[in-house]
Structures are given as structure tokens and as C-alpha cells.
Design an enzyme around this catalytic site. Structure first.
Site, PDB file in Angstrom:
ATOM      1  N   GLU A 223       0.801  -1.222   0.000  1.00 20.83           N
ATOM      2  CA  GLU A 223       0.000   0.000   0.000  1.00 20.83           C
ATOM      3  C   GLU A 223       0.834   1.272   0.000  1.00 20.83           C
ATOM      4  O   GLU A 223       0.400   2.301  -0.526  1.00 20.83           O
ATOM      5  CB  GLU A 223      -0.991   0.007   1.168  1.00 20.83           C
ATOM      6  CG  GLU A 223      -0.378  -0.017   2.547  1.00 20.83           C
ATOM      7  CD  GLU A 223      -1.473   0.137   3.628  1.00 20.83           C
ATOM      8  OE1 GLU A 223      -2.113   1.192   3.664  1.00 20.83           O
ATOM      9  OE2 GLU A 223      -1.674  -0.786   4.427  1.00 20.83           O
ATOM     10  N   SER A 277      -7.816   5.138   8.428  1.00 20.38           N
ATOM     11  CA  SER A 277      -8.318   4.691   9.734  1.00 20.38           C
ATOM     12  C   SER A 277      -7.251   4.952  10.788  1.00 20.38           C
ATOM     13  O   SER A 277      -7.535   5.437  11.875  1.00 20.38           O
ATOM     14  CB  SER A 277      -8.608   3.195   9.695  1.00 20.38           C
ATOM     15  OG  SER A 277      -9.298   2.841   8.527  1.00 20.38           O
ATOM     16  N   SER A 280      -0.022   6.589   8.752  1.00 25.01           N
ATOM     17  CA  SER A 280       1.362   6.226   8.465  1.00 25.01           C
ATOM     18  C   SER A 280       2.122   7.473   8.041  1.00 25.01           C
ATOM     19  O   SER A 280       1.582   8.302   7.307  1.00 25.01           O
ATOM     20  CB  SER A 280       1.435   5.197   7.319  1.00 25.01           C
ATOM     21  OG  SER A 280       1.233   3.891   7.812  1.00 25.01           O
ATOM     22  N   ARG A 292       9.151   4.166   6.183  1.00 24.66           N
ATOM     23  CA  ARG A 292       8.033   4.465   7.076  1.00 24.66           C
ATOM     24  C   ARG A 292       8.639   4.924   8.384  1.00 24.66           C
ATOM     25  O   ARG A 292       9.256   4.139   9.107  1.00 24.66           O
ATOM     26  CB  ARG A 292       7.162   3.219   7.278  1.00 24.66           C
ATOM     27  CG  ARG A 292       5.899   3.474   8.085  1.00 24.66           C
ATOM     28  CD  ARG A 292       5.043   2.211   8.206  1.00 24.66           C
ATOM     29  NE  ARG A 292       3.754   2.463   8.826  1.00 24.66           N
ATOM     30  CZ  ARG A 292       3.536   2.496  10.145  1.00 24.66           C
ATOM     31  NH1 ARG A 292       4.524   2.317  10.969  1.00 24.66           N
ATOM     32  NH2 ARG A 292       2.325   2.734  10.618  1.00 24.66           N
TER      33      ARG A 292
END
Lengths: 458, 458
Positions: A223, A277, A280, A292
Site C-alpha cells: 500500500e 483509519s 502512516s 516508514r
């Protein structure tokens, strides 16, 4: 990604179709209309559905099949060469329909490419199933009870893989995923032999359901890869002649705070804050070089979940509508509620929040506030927390551009302006908050791009 | 601090009383009992009230007045020298009662020094007011409806400014502040001419109320200065022969996670995370060299405020009691709820929270959870957010010791263990979470120390 490649190897699609190169390659090869980033022939930034493809078939690369040229001009030999080229292109690009899907924790985001350059011959050859899907998606703006097409976001006159068309943006709750898969089965989607490129956690969670319920294999994609690729692509093609990226001028001045276009031609390094939701936060140094940095579980799902509990609302739209009318200072304990004024020594203004929901431990205060106040306080709490964490990351990573995306920001100017203010104020003007019109759809676009990219795999 | 000094200048207290020097000075000059950090004569870590001073009058510095020596031994000349010494000491230390106060956003923390070495003569000379205050505070453990003495925290056999006594720890809600000030007026506190050393935002907010309602002047002190000084002092004298500081061994293993003493002899640098109504995070390099790195408004006030709203509870104790029985995974959306398992590429376990309260946007899920689940989820959400921010700060400041204090941690092993786990797990064992027994009282102790320190100002 390795898995993705191996799956495509089995299908054996030969030759290149669309070059997913560096950012500049996006800009030059995948642009709509006139070869520049923004097609002068494109429409405005909103409204209208499925129109506007006429007059823009001559794209930058001339890779597409032009029915007018084929039908009325040129010698038999030229027509023959064209036909061969078309056939070759047909082989080198995936069969329609072209989808990209991002199955998140709350929402499924779906992008669908509607070819607008279909020839009479092609239409004749088109199987009924395919036609029916195109008509269903493009002639409606709502699907079932909860599916929505964001008409104002559609990208028109898009040239991609030699085809011209419109990219549509559709979303529905992940809770409706099984109904969606059933629909895929009922419509015999698997007979189309298309590759379903999917990203987001749901690509993994629902993989076996797709297989067993609808005989469909997903091409699963990471993703964060998709997010970055999709974002760079959409920014490069622009938003129907308008810029995709914007910021707020005078973010610290509520009266004179104005939305302004921002040129993201040189986007690196950028801190990318994806608020779904959960959240990141990525430090992106180039298209394929990123990390990340961190994340927080206090995201859009937290806002909506707590709003539902506190106010009895049912939807994000309701929650935001309530928040727009509320006053969080009735709910939060401010610095001035504790200090009587500023906490000067550490530069904390009296109006700063000292304790979110801090007033709510008092029964008297609980009895005096409204649901709207609670919704506003929840929005401010979640937004400021994300802003504060993003700011820390930006400082640590020494990155000045902080790009906020994700569906939490949809129809949510309270949060975008608050983030713009927070970045500016707490960094003393060193950081700039940037936003993108297609907020939550970049993952789905990235998955869609992989479908096309897959054709170039040997 | 300048203001504090100038106020004391007006009172003109001469000569030194207690040396508030570097940490080592605390340890050697202000220790209880036998001169080491922990008095071997001290009692256990909890229980008992106001006892235990006998047999420990011969402290390290022999600065105190020993009634036995004075009353029964020595020549008239020796007695005379002793009397002069006592008179001198009396002049060099502030008059009783000795208080330190920290008026926070939610709670007022009060420390009170009860002298246990009062002579018959001294008791005779003591004004009725002073006696009444001492008796009221030491013979009760609850005050009014909401005041509480934390008996298990009292520090016994403390030698300070030549006196031996017990330091008592009392708290009451800041909402009761006006009743407290009225009591000060009713008991004619101002006639005692004591200095009321106060820190926390309330020292500023309520200053004029103290003046107009009770004719009392506050000596206002910065809360972060007081926090650090109080913490270093309490750690240096130890907790009645036991260590003040502790950590958890095997924090990642819930079954084998054990509380262990930690020696904070070399505390610098430390990251100090103060969790009150809101949260302040300090990087402390020495006693007087520190910076406020950041803060978050999502603190203890947020936990309690939202718990009251969501569960109908009224107190922190109730909220924690509920949380201890709940299951947050019914409320939070975990990584596995979205991915079906781990998100392996970025090392996110399936059991990690992806979206706090993320399940609560579903009516079905809302109907299936308990108040206890909500309280637990709120506790986990707030704790993890603080842990995550603290970890980022520790990494950025390159500090391995992360000391968590503040009343949010009172009777809250769920949070302490969660913080210990989070620090350990996410830093791969590089960071260590430390905790202190006197959690929320260091600001008040720091204010108390300033009262004594003020005597040494010229």
C-alpha cells in the site's frame, strides 16, 4: 512486489505499455491532452461526468489508436500499418476493464478507467459483461446503499497506454466488501480475464474470499508503494488542467487564510502523512526510496469511532457536520484554564489546549456541552495529535514539505486548516503543510498503474 | 525564579539552611537516617502514619536540636552553646509550618513536613493555630469529601534544615481550590507568616484569590524546575530505606514481567515524561539544564474526561477499575482486522492497534461491547500515544533513560507495564522506561525545597 511480478510472469504479458519511470517520466509520458502537466483542453476542477474527451485524441506519444485517422484517411498500406500497430498495442496492454483497488480499514477506494476512444468495431467485439460494467459504473454516481462515485474528482482526457479516457473515483465501506465480491461473482467478472490489482490490508485479508467466492485472483501490492506512485502520477497529470497540490496562505490568520496552488514538480524529499483509519508517516526521498518513519493508531477511524459513541452519529459526513458547528473550548482544558493566562516561560499561549477533553471530568461541564462541541473537540484532538507527530518527524528528518493525504481530510477543511496552522506556527514558518485534491485515492491509482506496468514485464 | 528571590529578599531570611546543590549534594546532605541514600532504620515502602522518628536523631550533619542531649546531659556551658546554636538555626530556617504545593489542572498536590523532634519547650511556645494544623493533617487521612493523604508514600525520619520529621503527601481536586483557600482564611493561616511556596498553573491562576480571600501571598515557582528538583531530591533520600526508582524486567513477557529497583545515581541525561492532565516531555541534562522538548494535550485529563463521557464513571479510580476488566481489542481495529494477519513488510504485528476505536464506527460492534472495554481502550489509546511520542523524543535526543512520572500513573499498572513494553519493543531493547514511587508529587516537593532554599538567600 516479487510476488506480483511472478504472478504476471505466469500470465506472460509481453512488451512495454506504459513507462513507470521517474517522476519526470510520469509528467511527459502519461500526461493528458497537450503534453504538459495540465491539459488546456481539460474542464474545471469539479462537476460533470464522463464527458470531455473529444478533440484531445492526439496525445503526446501518439500511441493510441485514432478511429478518425483509421476510418477516413491514409493509403491502404498506411491503414494496414496502423492496424498492425493497434493489434500490437492491444497485445501489449491488459484487457479491459482497467481497475485499481485499495481495500483499507474503513473504505475501499476503486479507480476505473473508462475508455472514451472506443471504435464501433471495438464496441461490436466487446463482450456484454464488459459493456455492462462500464455502463453501470459510468451511468450511476451511487452504487447500492453505500457506494459513491466522486464525480468532482474524475480525471478526463487521460491518455494512458495508448488509450484516451476518464479515470473514475469510487468508494464504498470495507464492511460491504463481501457484497462487492458477490456482485463480482454474479456478474461473472472472472470471465473477463482481467487482473484485479489490489492494495491495502484488505488485498491480503480478502484474497481467499475473492478466490473462493468469485474465482478471482488478486494481484496484491504494497500500500505504501502504491500510495507514492499514485500520488506522483496524479500530481504529474494534474487535475483537468488545474494543479493537484495546494497549500494555505496565511495559515495563522483565520480570516485571510486562502487556498493556493502549489507546484510539486520537485517533490523530494517529502514527509508523506497518510491519514486513513490509522496514520502512516513516510519520509520519501525518491519514487522508490522511502521509509516508514512512524505511525499512530489515532486516525480517522478514531475520530469517527469516538464521534459515533459520543454523539450517536452514524457517518463521517454527519460527524463533520456536527463538528463544524461545535466549540471545542467547552470540552478541552486550555492553558488559560489552568494558568489563568499564558505559560510564558515555555511559549504556551493561553488559548493552546493543555488537556484534550480535560473539562469532561466535571459533571457540571458535561451537562453544559453539546454533541457538536464533542464532535469538534474530537476533530481538533485527533488533528492536532497527528500534526504534532508529523511536525516532530519533519524536524527529525529535516524535511520541510509535509504532504497530508488520506480520506480523513475529505470534506474536512477544519482539519486541513488546523494542520496548516499547526505546521506553520510550531515550526515558526519553517514547515509547510501541503494537500492534494484526490486525498484518499492515491493507493488505488498506484494499484491501477501496476496493472498497466505489468504489461511491460517480460 | 527572580521574582521568587526578590520576594524572599524582602523577608530578609539570612544565612544558609539547606544546600540545594548538585544531585550528589542532595544525596549527602539531605539524606535520612544513616547518611547513605537509604536509611537502614527506615520502614517499608508503605503503610503506617506519622511514626518512626525515634532513634534516628543523630543524623549525618548533626544540625538538629536533640532534646535528650539538651535536657539531661552536658555542662551548663555546653547547654548554653547548644541553645545558641538552636537559636541561630531557628533564625536560618523558615518558621513552621513547612508546605510545598503544586496546583495542577486536575489535582492539587501538597507536601507537609511534620517535625517529630519538637521539644516540650517548643511545643509550649507553639501558637494554637500551628498545632491545630499539624494535628488536623497528621491525625486524618481524608480531608473533606475529596482530600486524601497518601499514607503509603510518607517519607519518615527525614532530616532537613536541622529538623527531623515526616514528609506527608496530600492531594485534592483543583476544583476544590476555593474551599481550600476559604479554609486557609477561616484558620487564619496568614497569621503564621509562613511562605506558601506554590507551583503549577494554579499558582498563577489562584494567586489573586489567595491574596484577596485569605490575605496570603504565594511564592510562585516554575513547575518544571520544581518537578526536576523534587524528583532528584526524593530519589536521593530514598523511600524509607527502599529505592524510589524502578523498572520492569522482561517487559515484553506479561507473565514474567517483574518490578525491579533501579539505581538513579547517575540520572543524566534523562527524558522526563510528566503525565498529568496533559503531558510535558523534558530532556534533562543536569539539575538546572533542561529543555521542554514537546508536549501533548492527550494526557490523564483526556483519559478521565472521555471515560466519564463514555462510561458514566465519575472518578479516576472508577475509570481504572473498569479498564482493568475490559478488553480493548473489541473496540480497536487491529492490524489483523485489516490485513488478516501481520503487515510483515513494515514489521507491524497482527496484534498491533491499527486504528484506536476503529471498530466503533460499526453499530453492530458498538452494540456488542461493554463499558469496561471502552475504558480499557481509552487507557491503551492514551498510554500508547504518549509512549510513541516519548520514544520518538528519546531517539531524537539520543537519551536511553525515559522516566515517566505524573498522577496518570497512580494505581495504574496497566499503563506502566504498557509503557515499559512499548519502550522496550519499539526500540528493540535500546530504551528503558523508568518509574518513580512518588509519581505525581515531585512538583510539590520541589516547591517545598524552595521554601527551605529561600532561607539561604542573603
Amino acid at each position: 512486489m516479487d510476488k506480483a511480478k511472478s504472478m504476471m510472469d505466469q500470465k506472460g504479458s509481453p512488451g512495454p505499455c506504459y513507462t513507470n519511470g521517474v517522476h519526470k517520466a510520469f509528467r511527459s509520458q502519461l500526461s493528458n491532452g497537450a503534453g504538459g502537466p495540465y491539459s488546456p483542453g481539460g474542464g474545471g476542477g469539479s462537476g460533470g461526468s464522463g464527458s470531455g474527451s473529444s478533440g484531445s485524441h492526439d496525445g503526446y506519444h501518439h500511441l493510441h489508436y485514432d478511429p478518425q485517422t483509421n476510418g477516413t484517411n491514409g493509403s491502404p498500406a498506411k491503414r494496414c500499418r496502423l492496424r498492425r500497430r493497434v493489434d500490437s498495442l492491444k497485445k501489449n496492454r491488459p484487457p479491459f476493464p482497467w481497475f485499481g483497488m485499495d481495500i483499507g480499514g474503513t473504505l475501499v477506494k476503486l479507480v476505473y478507467f473508462e475508455p472514451k476512444d472506443i471504435t464501433a468495431e471495438e464496441e461490436q467485439e466487446e463482450v456484454e459483461n464488459l459493456k455492462s460494467i462500464r455502463r453501470y459504473l459510468t451511468s450511476n454516481t451511487a452504487y447500492g446503499k453505500t457506494g459513491v462515485r466522486d464525480v468532482h474528482l474524475e480525471l478526463r482526457n487521460l491518455q494512458i497506454c495508448g488509450r484516451t479516457g476518464t479515470l473514475h473515483f469510487i468508494r464504498f465501506p470495507t464492511a460491504a466488501m463481501h457484497r462487492f465480491i458477490q456482485m463480482g461473482r454474479d456478474k461473472n467478472f472472472s470471465s473477463l480475464h482481467t487482473t484485479l490489482c489490489a492494495t491495502g490490508g484488505g488485498a491480503y485479508k480478502f484474497e481467499s474470499d475473492f478466490r473462493t467466492m468469485a474465482d478471482l485472483e488478486l494481484l496484491k501490492l504494497d500500500e505504501l508503494d502504491c500510495l507514492i506512485h499514485g500520488l506522483l502520477y496524479v500530481d504529474s497529470v494534474g487535475f483537468n488542467g488545474h494543479p493537484e497540490c495546494y497549500y494555505f496562505e496565511n495559515p495563522s490568520d483565520t480570516l485571510n487564510c486562502i487556498k493556493r496552488p502549489y507546484c510539486l514538480d520537485n517533490p523530494f524529499p517529502m514527509l508523506l502523512v497518510n491519514i486513513g483509519s490509522g496514520v502512516s508517516i513516510l519520509a520519501v526521498y525518491s519514487k522508490d526510496n522511502y521509509k516508514r518513519v512512524t505511525g499512530t493508531s489515532l486516525g480517522g477511524g478514531t475520530f469517527l469511532g469516538l464521534c459515533c459513541l459520543l454523539t450517536g452519529c452514524e457517518t463521517f459526513e454527519e460527524a463533520l457536520e456536527m463538528a463544524s458547528k461545535g466549540d471545542s473550548t467547552n470540552v478541552d482544558k486550555l492553558v488559560r484554564d489552568i494558568y489563568g493566562g499564558d505559560y510564558q516561560r515555555f511559549g504556551l499561549q493561553g488559548s493552546a489546549v493543555a488537556s484534550s477533553f480535560g473539562h469532561m471530568m466535571s459533571k457540571e461541564k458535561r451537562d453544559s456541552i453539546s454533541k457538536e462541541d464533542l464532535a469538534r473537540a474530537m476533530l481538533v484532538t485527533i488533528t492536532n495529535n497527528i500534526g504534532s507527530i508529523a511536525r516532530m518527524c519533519a524536524v527529525n528528518e529535516k524535511i520541510e514539505r509535509v504532504v497530508f493525504v488520506g480520506n480523513f481530510l475529505r470534506i474536512n477543511t477544519v482539519s486541513t486548516k488546523l494542520l496548516a496552522y499547526a505546521m506553520d506556527f510550531w515550526s515558526k514558518g519553517q514547515l509547510r503543510a501541503l494537500f492534494l485534491e484526490h486525498e484518499g485515492y492515491f493507493g488505488a491509482v498506484g494499484a491501477f498503474l501496476e496493472l498497466l506496468k505489468s504489461s511491460e514485464d517480460p
